[in-house]
Design a protein around this motif. Structure first.
Motif, PDB file in Angstrom:
ATOM      1  N   PHE A  55       0.823  -1.212   0.000  1.00  0.00           N
ATOM      2  CA  PHE A  55       0.000   0.000   0.000  1.00  0.00           C
ATOM      3  C   PHE A  55       0.859   1.265   0.000  1.00  0.00           C
ATOM      4  O   PHE A  55       1.983   1.270   0.510  1.00  0.00           O
ATOM      5  N   ASP A  56       0.276   2.340  -0.533  1.00  0.00           N
ATOM      6  CA  ASP A  56       0.951   3.645  -0.555  1.00  0.00           C
ATOM      7  C   ASP A  56       0.938   4.293   0.823  1.00  0.00           C
ATOM      8  O   ASP A  56       1.817   5.084   1.157  1.00  0.00           O
ATOM      9  N   MET A  57      -0.102   3.993   1.583  1.00  0.00           N
ATOM     10  CA  MET A  57      -0.250   4.579   2.913  1.00  0.00           C
ATOM     11  C   MET A  57      -0.853   3.541   3.851  1.00  0.00           C
ATOM     12  O   MET A  57      -1.755   2.805   3.460  1.00  0.00           O
ATOM     13  N   ILE A  58      -0.320   3.489   5.073  1.00  0.00           N
ATOM     14  CA  ILE A  58      -0.914   2.667   6.123  1.00  0.00           C
ATOM     15  C   ILE A  58      -1.336   3.598   7.254  1.00  0.00           C
ATOM     16  O   ILE A  58      -0.523   4.379   7.763  1.00  0.00           O
ATOM     17  N   ILE A  59      -2.605   3.532   7.622  1.00  0.00           N
ATOM     18  CA  ILE A  59      -3.130   4.329   8.729  1.00  0.00           C
ATOM     19  C   ILE A  59      -3.292   3.425   9.942  1.00  0.00           C
ATOM     20  O   ILE A  59      -4.017   2.426   9.892  1.00  0.00           O
ATOM     21  N   VAL A  60      -2.613   3.773  11.014  1.00  0.00           N
ATOM     22  CA  VAL A  60      -2.655   2.983  12.243  1.00  0.00           C
ATOM     23  C   VAL A  60      -3.756   3.549  13.135  1.00  0.00           C
ATOM     24  O   VAL A  60      -3.651   4.657  13.654  1.00  0.00           O
ATOM     25  N   ALA A  61      -4.836   2.785  13.284  1.00  0.00           N
ATOM     26  CA  ALA A  61      -6.008   3.259  14.026  1.00  0.00           C
ATOM     27  C   ALA A  61      -6.396   2.291  15.135  1.00  0.00           C
ATOM     28  O   ALA A  61      -7.562   2.200  15.508  1.00  0.00           O
ATOM     29  N   ILE A  62      -5.405   1.574  15.657  1.00  0.00           N
ATOM     30  CA  ILE A  62      -5.642   0.676  16.779  1.00  0.00           C
ATOM     31  C   ILE A  62      -5.222   1.357  18.074  1.00  0.00           C
ATOM     32  O   ILE A  62      -4.599   2.423  18.057  1.00  0.00           O
ATOM     33  N   LYS A  63      -5.550   0.760  19.205  1.00  0.00           N
ATOM     34  CA  LYS A  63      -5.179   1.336  20.491  1.00  0.00           C
ATOM     35  C   LYS A  63      -3.662   1.324  20.644  1.00  0.00           C
ATOM     36  O   LYS A  63      -2.995   0.369  20.212  1.00  0.00           O
ATOM     37  N   PRO A  64      -3.093   2.378  21.256  1.00  0.00           N
ATOM     38  CA  PRO A  64      -1.636   2.471  21.372  1.00  0.00           C
ATOM     39  C   PRO A  64      -0.984   1.242  21.994  1.00  0.00           C
ATOM     40  O   PRO A  64       0.092   0.813  21.560  1.00  0.00           O
ATOM     41  N   ALA A  89      -3.192   7.935  19.870  1.00  0.00           N
ATOM     42  CA  ALA A  89      -2.679   8.964  20.778  1.00  0.00           C
ATOM     43  C   ALA A  89      -1.541   8.423  21.628  1.00  0.00           C
ATOM     44  O   ALA A  89      -1.568   7.281  22.080  1.00  0.00           O
ATOM     45  N   GLY A  90      -0.512   9.272  21.820  1.00  0.00           N
ATOM     46  CA  GLY A  90       0.520   8.982  22.793  1.00  0.00           C
ATOM     47  C   GLY A  90       1.606   8.020  22.365  1.00  0.00           C
ATOM     48  O   GLY A  90       2.475   7.679  23.171  1.00  0.00           O
ATOM     49  N   PHE A  91       1.592   7.557  21.102  1.00  0.00           N
ATOM     50  CA  PHE A  91       2.636   6.640  20.640  1.00  0.00           C
ATOM     51  C   PHE A  91       3.592   7.433  19.763  1.00  0.00           C
ATOM     52  O   PHE A  91       3.260   7.821  18.646  1.00  0.00           O
ATOM     53  N   ALA A  92       4.813   7.685  20.286  1.00  0.00           N
ATOM     54  CA  ALA A  92       5.756   8.596  19.649  1.00  0.00           C
ATOM     55  C   ALA A  92       6.342   8.027  18.356  1.00  0.00           C
ATOM     56  O   ALA A  92       6.411   6.814  18.163  1.00  0.00           O
ATOM     57  N   LEU A  93       6.796   8.926  17.489  1.00  0.00           N
ATOM     58  CA  LEU A  93       7.381   8.503  16.213  1.00  0.00           C
ATOM     59  C   LEU A  93       8.622   7.634  16.414  1.00  0.00           C
ATOM     60  O   LEU A  93       8.875   6.719  15.627  1.00  0.00           O
ATOM     61  N   ASP A 154       6.485  17.629  20.749  1.00  0.00           N
ATOM     62  CA  ASP A 154       6.105  18.314  21.973  1.00  0.00           C
ATOM     63  C   ASP A 154       4.909  19.225  21.718  1.00  0.00           C
ATOM     64  O   ASP A 154       3.978  19.292  22.531  1.00  0.00           O
ATOM     65  N   GLU A 155       4.924  19.903  20.581  1.00  0.00           N
ATOM     66  CA  GLU A 155       3.778  20.747  20.239  1.00  0.00           C
ATOM     67  C   GLU A 155       2.526  19.903  19.996  1.00  0.00           C
ATOM     68  O   GLU A 155       1.409  20.331  20.297  1.00  0.00           O
ATOM     69  N   LEU A 156       2.727  18.693  19.471  1.00  0.00           N
ATOM     70  CA  LEU A 156       1.571  17.810  19.276  1.00  0.00           C
ATOM     71  C   LEU A 156       0.974  17.411  20.627  1.00  0.00           C
ATOM     72  O   LEU A 156      -0.249  17.287  20.762  1.00  0.00           O
ATOM     73  N   ASP A 157       1.824  17.216  21.630  1.00  0.00           N
ATOM     74  CA  ASP A 157       1.323  16.946  22.986  1.00  0.00           C
ATOM     75  C   ASP A 157       0.522  18.137  23.507  1.00  0.00           C
ATOM     76  O   ASP A 157      -0.480  17.967  24.218  1.00  0.00           O
ATOM     77  N   LYS A 158       0.948  19.329  23.131  1.00  0.00           N
ATOM     78  CA  LYS A 158       0.215  20.527  23.549  1.00  0.00           C
ATOM     79  C   LYS A 158      -1.118  20.629  22.811  1.00  0.00           C
ATOM     80  O   LYS A 158      -2.120  21.066  23.395  1.00  0.00           O
ATOM     81  N   VAL A 159      -1.124  20.222  21.540  1.00  0.00           N
ATOM     82  CA  VAL A 159      -2.388  20.155  20.800  1.00  0.00           C
ATOM     83  C   VAL A 159      -3.339  19.174  21.493  1.00  0.00           C
ATOM     84  O   VAL A 159      -4.537  19.429  21.629  1.00  0.00           O
ATOM     85  N   THR A 160      -2.794  18.050  21.950  1.00  0.00           N
ATOM     86  CA  THR A 160      -3.595  17.063  22.676  1.00  0.00           C
ATOM     87  C   THR A 160      -4.258  17.702  23.895  1.00  0.00           C
ATOM     88  O   THR A 160      -5.441  17.466  24.172  1.00  0.00           O
ATOM     89  N   LYS A 253       0.981  17.471  30.708  1.00  0.00           N
ATOM     90  CA  LYS A 253       1.917  16.641  31.473  1.00  0.00           C
ATOM     91  C   LYS A 253       1.560  15.160  31.335  1.00  0.00           C
ATOM     92  O   LYS A 253       2.430  14.308  31.225  1.00  0.00           O
ATOM     93  N   ARG A 254       0.266  14.865  31.332  1.00  0.00           N
ATOM     94  CA  ARG A 254      -0.164  13.476  31.173  1.00  0.00           C
ATOM     95  C   ARG A 254       0.158  12.944  29.782  1.00  0.00           C
ATOM     96  O   ARG A 254       0.543  11.772  29.635  1.00  0.00           O
ATOM     97  N   ALA A 255       0.023  13.798  28.767  1.00  0.00           N
ATOM     98  CA  ALA A 255       0.361  13.378  27.398  1.00  0.00           C
ATOM     99  C   ALA A 255       1.827  12.982  27.307  1.00  0.00           C
ATOM    100  O   ALA A 255       2.190  12.011  26.640  1.00  0.00           O
ATOM    101  N   ILE A 256       2.685  13.737  27.996  1.00  0.00           N
ATOM    102  CA  ILE A 256       4.123  13.411  28.019  1.00  0.00           C
ATOM    103  C   ILE A 256       4.363  12.090  28.745  1.00  0.00           C
ATOM    104  O   ILE A 256       5.140  11.239  28.279  1.00  0.00           O
ATOM    105  N   GLU A 257       3.692  11.900  29.868  1.00  0.00           N
ATOM    106  CA  GLU A 257       3.851  10.669  30.647  1.00  0.00           C
ATOM    107  C   GLU A 257       3.466   9.432  29.839  1.00  0.00           C
ATOM    108  O   GLU A 257       4.081   8.370  29.974  1.00  0.00           O
ATOM    109  N   LEU A 258       2.441   9.544  29.007  1.00  0.00           N
ATOM    110  CA  LEU A 258       1.936   8.396  28.250  1.00  0.00           C
ATOM    111  C   LEU A 258       2.919   7.929  27.167  1.00  0.00           C
ATOM    112  O   LEU A 258       2.788   6.824  26.661  1.00  0.00           O
ATOM    113  N   GLN A 259       3.896   8.756  26.838  1.00  0.00           N
ATOM    114  CA  GLN A 259       4.883   8.339  25.853  1.00  0.00           C
ATOM    115  C   GLN A 259       5.971   7.505  26.494  1.00  0.00           C
ATOM    116  O   GLN A 259       6.711   6.826  25.840  1.00  0.00           O
TER     117      GLN A 259
END
Length: 259
Positions: A55-64, A89-93, A154-160, A253-259
């Motif tokens: 596939f050209d693109m894979i979208i990961v839409a399962i629980k972290p 959410a919360g699964f870092a690159l 980090d900015e994405l965590d702030k968006v969260t 802070k919680r978004a950071i912890e989840l990573q």
């Protein structure tokens, strides 16, 4: 593009339905539950049913918490130069890179109103993503609301903390506002209708205006009037400002912890 979505829960399914209407991409979903989706979407219960298709693109839409166990099986399902998009959410690159190696990756942080096409979605891409890949992902996310690129995870965590969790804050405010209206003597259905229409009208007015929000607030606040009295109670000594800062800081802070 030929796009594979791994998992398809409530959020993924709602987004996919809008993508089907807004694009000419081909979609395949792998989900053991085999959700009910538009006829043009191919739905399979297991990866083995794809027969080695890539596939050209894979979208990961399962629980972290499922990603480390599930995603390695899909490593060979991505075309050379293909892009992986995560709405988990919360699964870092960096954690995706450990599983998939060096591939173009985009993390996406949608929020609940994406279900009705009014989402606020944060996007962050690694340096391997081409401008074309970023534009394709952006177009998909614009189909479910507005997309906002950020310059770091980090900015994405702030968006969260702001838009990802934000609907929960707004629903809590609405709930308290309705309870206050009921306390004044309105029936529950009357209180709900009054509060929701008030919030809808004020939000849409702000959305259509170029004026500062403070100017809009001042325009409805007469000196010594009812609005001023209410606002003095609502934000006495900056209490509401402080509460909102504490709310978003706690979520960040919680978004950071989840990573």
């Amino acid at each position: 593009m030929n796009i594979l979505m791994i998992g398809c829960g409530k959020m993924g399914g709602a987004m996919l339905r809008r993508w089907c209407d807004a694009s000419n991409h081909s979609f395949t979903v792998i989900d053991p539950a085999k959700p009910d989706l538009p006829q043009k979407v191919r739905v399979e219960a297991d990866l083995s049913e794809l027969g080695g298709e890539i596939f050209d693109m894979i979208i990961v839409a399962i629980k972290p918490q499922m990603i480390e166990a599930v995603l390695p099986d899909y490593k060979n399902s991505l075309k050379n130069g293909g892009v992986v998009v995560s709405i988990a959410a919360g699964f870092a690159l960096r954690n995706f890179s450990k599983i998939l190696g060096d591939v173009p990756l985009v993390r996406v942080m949608p929020n609940l109103p994406a279900l009705i096409g009014l989402g606020a979605t944060g996007l962050y891409a690694n340096t391997l993503c081409s401008s074309g890949q970023k534009k394709t992902v952006e177009d998909l996310m614009e189909a479910v609301g507005r997309a906002f690129w950020v310059s770091s995870e980090d900015e994405l965590d702030k968006v969260t903390a702001i838009s990802g969790s934000g609907p929960g804050y707004v629903f809590q405010i609405i709930e308290s506002y309705i309870a206050a209206a009921e306390k004044l003597g309105f029936k529950p259905d009357e209180a709900r209708a009054l509060v929701l229409q008030t919030i809808l009208g004020a939000t849409e007015m702000a959305n259509r205006s170029d004026e500062a929000i403070s100017a809009l607030r001042e325009s409805v606040t007469s000196k010594n009037g009812t609005t001023e009295a209410g606002l003095n109670a609502l934000n006495a000594n900056g209490a509401l400002d402080t509460l909102m800062r504490e709310t978003t800081d706690a979520a960040y802070k919680r978004a950071i912890e989840l990573q």
